[in-house]
Enzyme design. Structure first.
Site, PDB file in Angstrom:
ATOM      1  N   GLU A 268      -0.436   1.435 -15.474  1.00 35.72           N
ATOM      2  CA  GLU A 268      -0.696   2.889 -15.420  1.00 35.72           C
ATOM      3  C   GLU A 268      -0.840   3.469 -16.826  1.00 35.72           C
ATOM      4  O   GLU A 268      -0.431   4.600 -17.100  1.00 35.72           O
ATOM      5  CB  GLU A 268       0.403   3.591 -14.604  1.00 35.72           C
ATOM      6  CG  GLU A 268       0.449   3.085 -13.175  1.00 35.72           C
ATOM      7  CD  GLU A 268       1.581   3.670 -12.321  1.00 35.72           C
ATOM      8  OE1 GLU A 268       2.298   4.554 -12.794  1.00 35.72           O
ATOM      9  OE2 GLU A 268       1.727   3.214 -11.171  1.00 35.72           O
TER      10      GLU A 268
ATOM     11  N   GLU B 198      -0.847  -1.090  -6.686  1.00 35.63           N
ATOM     12  CA  GLU B 198       0.219  -0.217  -6.164  1.00 35.63           C
ATOM     13  C   GLU B 198      -0.452   0.900  -5.392  1.00 35.63           C
ATOM     14  O   GLU B 198      -1.427   1.495  -5.874  1.00 35.63           O
ATOM     15  CB  GLU B 198       1.018   0.453  -7.282  1.00 35.63           C
ATOM     16  CG  GLU B 198       2.218  -0.279  -7.788  1.00 35.63           C
ATOM     17  CD  GLU B 198       3.015   0.561  -8.784  1.00 35.63           C
ATOM     18  OE1 GLU B 198       3.364   1.714  -8.462  1.00 35.63           O
ATOM     19  OE2 GLU B 198       3.282   0.050  -9.873  1.00 35.63           O
TER      20      GLU B 198
END
Ligand code: BMA
Length: 395
Positions: A201, A312
């Site tokens: 991320e 995810e």
């Protein structure tokens, strides 16, 4: 036009069949290019199987699946996913945050010795293991969310480089000690392959390795150093490397590559996305927006010989009882290309009494999305652990 080779036709036929024979016997394992050319046989086999299976199926994964659930902690054999569907997930996500501090438990209270056992248990049943690492800030001493700039100080030449290397040493020891024996595909003691997904991320602004806190060049150097150090200095050869910026809804597709260390350092291309499916980011239809992102990921991965994965995803506390089929499955089936992602992983089911409340991403028995989750699990595209072929051996 005709020409003569000067060789008899019979000799030519023999020569030709030798050449084509050679081609046929070249095992697919030899054609795969991994970030680690010396990856173990099982690691290579995992890549090949993920790549084959993804044409027809998507593996379902759950973070911390065996360690705890919404209403239990550390009870042998348990898993919220299994208790709802009858099967364990096909992919197990585990988190290493605090390992680097020499801690006994990770940041979510999972004991590392037990984690090693659960990794072995899932692997021996044929499951796939992926590791995330919410690494503490090596410069400030804060946690992963402490955004004090650190990357520039830990890459080679930086004043905190040695501390960082020490943390990679601890990681290397952990991964090199993940072993199993007596599996259906290898009787002898051998290394368990893991999909490692560090510095994830990075497109966001919540981790110290996030976009506002380091240059793209420094991030890339961090990644390249990590791979080279683990692979070439520490001799870790049971890793597939996964790259996973946050949702493509947040930036232009081209920017996905801003932090990209290069094809030689990556095996799996992914992204994490919790919001697009809920029509976040101003999309009128979250499902088609999500399908569009997945399609792009699949096309890019295929063009580069990488494996696409939804590294995810999920909906916290799953308030929508038909989210699994109407949102997630609908997006995956959105077009022929999107079905070709290899796996999707939903995040952890935090223990209600002692950890965060309503912080869970898979249903538990009695949850209102359970029936829909069973329908999702029964879809022929979706694979749970009991649907998996042997992933670690190329016949
Ligand atoms: C986050 C949350 C946190 C947790 C972290 C690492 O997304 O689940 O509670 O500590 O992941 O697992």
């Amino acid at each position: 036009m005709s020409f003569s080779t000067g060789l008899s036709p019979i000799l030519l036929i023999i020569l030709f069949s030798l050449v084509s024979c050679n081609r046929d016997v070249r095992s697919p394992a030899q054609e795969v290019v991994l970030a680690d050319p010396d990856a173990t046989e099982e690691t290579r086999a995992l890549f090949i199987h993920l790549d084959r299976i993804r044409h027809d199926h998507v593996l379902f994964g759950h973070q911390d699946a065996l360690a705890y659930g919404v209403h239990w902690i550390d009870e042998p054999g348990r898993s919220d996913v299994k208790e709802v569907t009858g099967s364990y997930p096909a992919v197990y996500g585990w988190e290493l945050g605090d390992l680097e501090l020499g801690a006994v438990k990770n940041l979510d209270n999972v004991n590392f010795e037990s984690m090693r056992d659960w990794i072995r248990e899932g692997y021996k049943r044929g499951g796939v293991i992926t590791l995330s690492w919410h690494m503490n800030n090596p410069v400030s001493g804060g946690n992963a969310w402490d955004t004090h700039p650190a990357v520039q100080y830990i890459i080679p030449g930086g004043e905190h480089h040695e501390i960082f290397k020490g943390w990679l040493d601890i990681f290397a020891d952990f991964v090199k000690n993940l072993t199993a024996s007596g599996t259906q595909w290898n009787e002898n003691e051998h290394l368990i392959p893991v999909i490692f997904r560090p510095y994830h991320e990075q497109s966001g602004n919540w981790f110290w390795w996030g976009d506002p806190y380091c240059t793209h060049e420094d991030y890339i150097q961090l990644w390249q150093f990590t791979v080279e150090y683990l692979r070439d200095v520490k001799g870790v050869h049971n890793i597939l490397y996964a790259y996973s910026p946050h949702s493509l809804s947040e930036y232009d597709n081209d920017q996905y590559w801003d932090w990209y260390p290069g094809d030689e350092y990556i095996d799996i291309l992914g992204f994490d996305d919790y919001f697009t499916l809920q029509s976040g980011y101003g999309f009128a239809d979250g499902v088609s927006a999500f399908t569009g992102h997945l399609r792009w990921l699949v096309e890019q991965s295929e063009a580069r010989g990488k494996i696409p994965a939804l590294t995810e995803a999920g909906l916290e506390a799953i308030p929508d009882p038909t989210w699994w089929t109407n949102k997630m499955l609908a997006a995956i089936k959105g077009d022929p290309a999107t079905k070709r992602i290899s796996y999707l992983l939903v995040w952890r089911n935090a223990h209600h009494e002692t950890d965060r409340q309503d912080h869970f991403y898979a249903p538990y028995p009695g949850h209102k999305s359970s029936d829909d989750f069973i329908t999702f699990r029964n879809d022929p595209i979706i694979l749970f652990e009991d649907d998996l072929p042997v992933m670690y051996h190329i016949p």
